[in-house]
Design a protein around this motif. Structure first.
Motif, mmCIF file in Angstrom:
data_model
loop_
_atom_site.group_PDB
_atom_site.id
_atom_site.type_symbol
_atom_site.label_atom_id
_atom_site.label_comp_id
_atom_site.label_asym_id
_atom_site.label_seq_id
_atom_site.Cartn_x
_atom_site.Cartn_y
_atom_site.Cartn_z
ATOM 1 N N MET A 50 30.537 34.320 35.765
ATOM 2 C CA MET A 50 30.047 35.494 35.470
ATOM 3 C C MET A 50 29.207 36.210 36.479
ATOM 4 S SD MET A 50 30.426 35.835 32.442
ATOM 5 C CE MET A 50 29.650 37.732 31.757
ATOM 6 N N ARG A 51 29.277 35.434 37.953
ATOM 7 C CA ARG A 51 28.181 36.151 38.816
ATOM 8 C C ARG A 51 29.440 37.237 39.564
ATOM 9 N NH1 ARG A 51 27.012 31.116 40.597
ATOM 10 N NH2 ARG A 51 24.979 30.548 39.647
ATOM 11 N N ALA A 52 30.890 36.435 39.825
ATOM 12 C CA ALA A 52 31.707 37.448 40.688
ATOM 13 C C ALA A 52 32.154 38.228 39.396
ATOM 14 C CB ALA A 52 32.651 35.799 40.246
ATOM 15 N N TYR A 53 32.098 38.598 38.470
ATOM 16 C CA TYR A 53 32.197 38.798 36.916
ATOM 17 C C TYR A 53 31.638 40.518 37.179
ATOM 18 C CZ TYR A 53 32.959 41.565 33.132
ATOM 19 O OH TYR A 53 33.020 43.139 32.105
ATOM 20 N N ASN A 54 30.051 40.053 36.940
ATOM 21 C CA ASN A 54 28.792 40.980 37.378
ATOM 22 C C ASN A 54 29.224 41.649 38.652
ATOM 23 O OD1 ASN A 54 27.927 40.420 35.287
ATOM 24 N ND2 ASN A 54 26.829 38.787 35.498
ATOM 25 N N LYS A 55 29.737 41.143 40.318
ATOM 26 C CA LYS A 55 29.783 41.672 41.015
ATOM 27 C C LYS A 55 30.812 42.112 41.073
ATOM 28 C CE LYS A 55 26.603 38.373 44.078
ATOM 29 N NZ LYS A 55 26.863 37.847 44.887
ATOM 30 N N ASP A 56 32.004 42.189 40.211
ATOM 31 C CA ASP A 56 33.160 42.847 40.394
ATOM 32 C C ASP A 56 33.873 42.429 41.614
ATOM 33 O OD1 ASP A 56 35.058 44.790 37.910
ATOM 34 O OD2 ASP A 56 34.600 46.292 40.250
ATOM 35 N N LEU A 57 34.364 40.689 41.542
ATOM 36 C CA LEU A 57 35.418 40.907 42.125
ATOM 37 C C LEU A 57 35.994 39.870 41.383
ATOM 38 C CD1 LEU A 57 32.176 38.285 43.791
ATOM 39 C CD2 LEU A 57 33.932 40.676 45.054
ATOM 40 N N VAL A 58 36.253 40.408 40.434
ATOM 41 C CA VAL A 58 37.459 39.846 39.764
ATOM 42 C C VAL A 58 38.903 40.538 39.646
ATOM 43 C CG1 VAL A 58 36.530 37.937 38.922
ATOM 44 C CG2 VAL A 58 36.012 39.839 37.830
ATOM 45 N N LYS A 59 39.716 40.500 39.190
ATOM 46 C CA LYS A 59 40.451 41.360 38.561
ATOM 47 C C LYS A 59 40.952 41.159 37.340
ATOM 48 C CE LYS A 59 43.406 41.531 42.611
ATOM 49 N NZ LYS A 59 45.185 40.793 43.555
ATOM 50 N N ARG A 60 41.023 42.095 36.713
ATOM 51 C CA ARG A 60 41.239 42.357 35.414
ATOM 52 C C ARG A 60 43.030 43.231 34.915
ATOM 53 N NH1 ARG A 60 36.637 44.852 36.290
ATOM 54 N NH2 ARG A 60 34.852 43.408 35.493
ATOM 55 N N GLY A 61 43.262 42.760 33.932
ATOM 56 C CA GLY A 61 44.509 43.336 33.140
ATOM 57 C C GLY A 61 45.240 42.838 32.146
ATOM 58 N N SER A 62 46.752 42.693 31.622
ATOM 59 C CA SER A 62 47.352 41.884 31.055
ATOM 60 C C SER A 62 48.093 40.537 32.047
ATOM 61 C CB SER A 62 48.224 43.109 30.617
ATOM 62 O OG SER A 62 49.540 43.529 32.072
ATOM 63 N N VAL A 63 48.967 40.454 30.659
ATOM 64 C CA VAL A 63 49.542 38.740 31.338
ATOM 65 C C VAL A 63 50.455 39.687 32.476
ATOM 66 C CG1 VAL A 63 51.068 37.296 30.796
ATOM 67 C CG2 VAL A 63 49.079 37.301 29.589
ATOM 68 N N SER A 64 51.228 40.848 31.594
ATOM 69 C CA SER A 64 51.890 41.040 32.625
ATOM 70 C C SER A 64 51.531 41.466 34.409
ATOM 71 C CB SER A 64 52.563 42.684 32.111
ATOM 72 O OG SER A 64 53.539 42.220 31.118
ATOM 73 N N ASP A 65 50.731 42.947 34.270
ATOM 74 C CA ASP A 65 49.841 42.357 35.471
ATOM 75 C C ASP A 65 50.003 41.279 36.051
ATOM 76 O OD1 ASP A 65 49.514 44.871 34.326
ATOM 77 O OD2 ASP A 65 47.339 44.992 33.849
ATOM 78 N N LEU A 66 49.375 40.378 35.506
ATOM 79 C CA LEU A 66 49.391 38.714 36.191
ATOM 80 C C LEU A 66 50.786 38.681 36.742
ATOM 81 C CD1 LEU A 66 47.252 36.578 36.719
ATOM 82 C CD2 LEU A 66 48.228 35.644 34.784
ATOM 83 N N MET A 67 51.482 38.542 36.210
ATOM 84 C CA MET A 67 52.337 37.572 36.295
ATOM 85 C C MET A 67 53.143 39.459 38.088
ATOM 86 S SD MET A 67 53.127 35.065 34.608
ATOM 87 C CE MET A 67 54.758 35.007 35.090
ATOM 88 N N LYS A 68 52.687 40.128 37.662
ATOM 89 C CA LYS A 68 53.420 40.752 38.565
ATOM 90 C C LYS A 68 52.765 40.941 40.021
ATOM 91 C CE LYS A 68 54.264 45.211 35.730
ATOM 92 N NZ LYS A 68 54.156 46.242 35.552
ATOM 93 N N ASP A 69 51.600 40.578 39.432
ATOM 94 C CA ASP A 69 50.311 40.069 40.836
ATOM 95 C C ASP A 69 50.827 39.205 42.210
ATOM 96 O OD1 ASP A 69 48.657 40.796 42.970
ATOM 97 O OD2 ASP A 69 47.028 39.265 41.589
ATOM 98 N N LEU A 70 51.184 37.837 40.865
ATOM 99 C CA LEU A 70 51.373 36.448 40.980
ATOM 100 C C LEU A 70 52.990 36.454 42.015
ATOM 101 C CD1 LEU A 70 50.881 34.012 38.461
ATOM 102 C CD2 LEU A 70 49.709 34.447 40.614
ATOM 103 N N GLU A 71 53.684 37.235 41.449
ATOM 104 C CA GLU A 71 55.406 37.223 41.666
ATOM 105 C C GLU A 71 55.454 37.928 43.534
ATOM 106 O OE1 GLU A 71 57.784 39.629 38.808
ATOM 107 O OE2 GLU A 71 57.880 38.350 37.628
#
Length: 73
Positions: A50-71
């Protein structure tokens, strides 16, 4: 604290000398303590998240976005 094999052997020897009722009670206590430790860890992890989320330190997106990021790594 990290228990050595010798420490564990001593503990197991002491447990073996308990009555069945006492051993059952010990198992219950250990099980409850383990559950509490897991709950405490979940709470700690969720607060960090929650601290990371509130500081906007997390990425948001779909599963497709996650897979693209990992690749792309």
């Amino acid at each position: 604290m990290v228990a050595t094999q010798s420490d564990l052997d001593q503990i197991l020897d002491k447990i073996a000398s308990l009555s069945l009722d006492d051993e059952e009670m010990l198992l219950h206590i250990i099980r409850q303590r383990h559950i509490e430790r897991k709950r405490d860890q979940i709470l700690k992890d969720s607060r960090e998240t929650m601290r990371a989320y509130n500081k906007d330190l997390v990425k948001r997106g779909s599963v497709s976005d996650l897979m693209k990021d990992l690749e792309s790594d």
